[in-house]
Design a protein around this motif. Sequence first.
Motif, short mmCIF file in Angstrom:
data_model
loop_
_atom_site.label_atom_id
_atom_site.label_comp_id
_atom_site.label_asym_id
_atom_site.label_seq_id
_atom_site.Cartn_x
_atom_site.Cartn_y
_atom_site.Cartn_z
N LEU A 1 43.88 48.43 29.36
CA LEU A 1 43.11 47.73 28.35
C LEU A 1 43.65 48.03 26.95
CD1 LEU A 1 40.74 45.81 27.91
CD2 LEU A 1 39.25 47.82 27.81
N GLN A 2 44.01 49.27 26.71
CA GLN A 2 44.59 49.66 25.43
C GLN A 2 45.91 48.94 25.16
OE1 GLN A 2 43.34 51.57 22.94
NE2 GLN A 2 45.14 50.99 21.78
N ILE B 1 46.78 46.00 26.22
CA ILE B 1 46.50 44.60 25.92
C ILE B 1 45.92 44.44 24.51
CG2 ILE B 1 45.04 42.64 26.54
CD1 ILE B 1 45.26 43.70 29.43
N THR B 2 44.97 45.28 24.15
CA THR B 2 44.33 45.13 22.84
C THR B 2 45.28 45.49 21.70
OG1 THR B 2 43.34 47.33 23.00
CG2 THR B 2 42.00 45.48 23.70
N SER B 3 46.24 46.34 21.94
CA SER B 3 47.19 46.71 20.88
C SER B 3 48.19 45.58 20.60
CB SER B 3 47.91 47.99 21.21
OG SER B 3 48.74 47.82 22.34
N LYS B 4 48.31 44.63 21.51
CA LYS B 4 49.22 43.49 21.31
C LYS B 4 48.63 42.46 20.35
CE LYS B 4 51.32 43.60 25.89
NZ LYS B 4 51.48 42.85 27.15
N HIS B 5 47.31 42.44 20.25
CA HIS B 5 46.66 41.37 19.45
C HIS B 5 45.94 41.97 18.30
CE1 HIS B 5 47.79 38.65 22.62
NE2 HIS B 5 47.25 39.45 23.49
N LYS C 1 46.10 34.64 32.41
CA LYS C 1 46.94 35.66 33.01
C LYS C 1 46.05 36.71 33.67
CE LYS C 1 50.42 39.15 32.00
NZ LYS C 1 51.13 39.88 30.94
N ARG C 2 46.32 37.00 34.92
CA ARG C 2 45.65 38.09 35.61
C ARG C 2 46.49 39.33 35.37
NH1 ARG C 2 46.09 40.52 40.86
NH2 ARG C 2 44.11 41.44 41.45
N VAL C 3 45.95 40.29 34.62
CA VAL C 3 46.68 41.50 34.28
C VAL C 3 46.54 42.51 35.41
CG1 VAL C 3 46.92 43.35 32.58
CG2 VAL C 3 46.30 41.04 31.84
N THR C 4 45.31 42.76 35.84
CA THR C 4 45.02 43.63 36.98
C THR C 4 43.84 43.00 37.72
OG1 THR C 4 43.33 45.01 35.92
CG2 THR C 4 45.63 45.68 35.60
N ASP C 5 43.36 43.66 38.76
CA ASP C 5 42.19 43.13 39.46
C ASP C 5 40.93 43.25 38.62
OD1 ASP C 5 42.20 45.91 39.71
OD2 ASP C 5 41.20 45.86 41.66
N ARG C 6 40.98 43.97 37.49
CA ARG C 6 39.83 44.16 36.62
C ARG C 6 39.99 43.54 35.23
NH1 ARG C 6 35.95 47.71 38.03
NH2 ARG C 6 36.25 48.86 39.95
N ILE C 7 41.18 43.06 34.89
CA ILE C 7 41.44 42.55 33.54
C ILE C 7 42.18 41.22 33.62
CG2 ILE C 7 42.57 42.99 31.33
CD1 ILE C 7 42.42 46.00 31.99
N ALA D 1 37.19 41.95 30.88
CA ALA D 1 37.43 43.24 31.52
C ALA D 1 36.19 43.72 32.26
CB ALA D 1 37.84 44.27 30.47
N TYR D 2 36.39 44.21 33.46
CA TYR D 2 35.32 44.77 34.28
C TYR D 2 35.65 46.23 34.53
CZ TYR D 2 34.19 39.89 35.01
OH TYR D 2 33.87 38.57 34.80
N ALA D 3 35.05 47.09 33.72
CA ALA D 3 35.32 48.52 33.81
C ALA D 3 34.75 49.10 35.11
CB ALA D 3 34.71 49.25 32.62
N PRO D 4 35.38 50.14 35.62
CA PRO D 4 34.82 50.81 36.79
C PRO D 4 33.45 51.41 36.46
CG PRO D 4 37.07 51.55 36.35
CD PRO D 4 36.65 50.73 35.19
#
Length: 70
Positions: free
Chosen positions: A63-64, A66-70, A13-19, A41-44
């Motif tokens: 990112l928060q 996504i990580t809170s789901k797992h 799954k592509r969440v954003t252009d960075r995640i 994840a590719y942080a700015p």
Amino acid sequence: GIAIESSLNPRFKRVTDRISTANFQLNNNKDQYKEAHIIVAYAPTQARSEKDPKICEEFYNELQKITSKH
């Protein structure tokens, strides 16, 4: 990027252009399965974040979530 053996039937799954995320099941040979979750994840960069703090804030908020789901 993510490389996962196709026999594991990964779901990408592509969440954003960075995640992006990948999920797949692992079998421990006892007919028991565990779900594996991978987050890429590719942080700015710091320079980019200093120019536009909103981009950094949006990245870490997503990112928060996504990580809170797992």
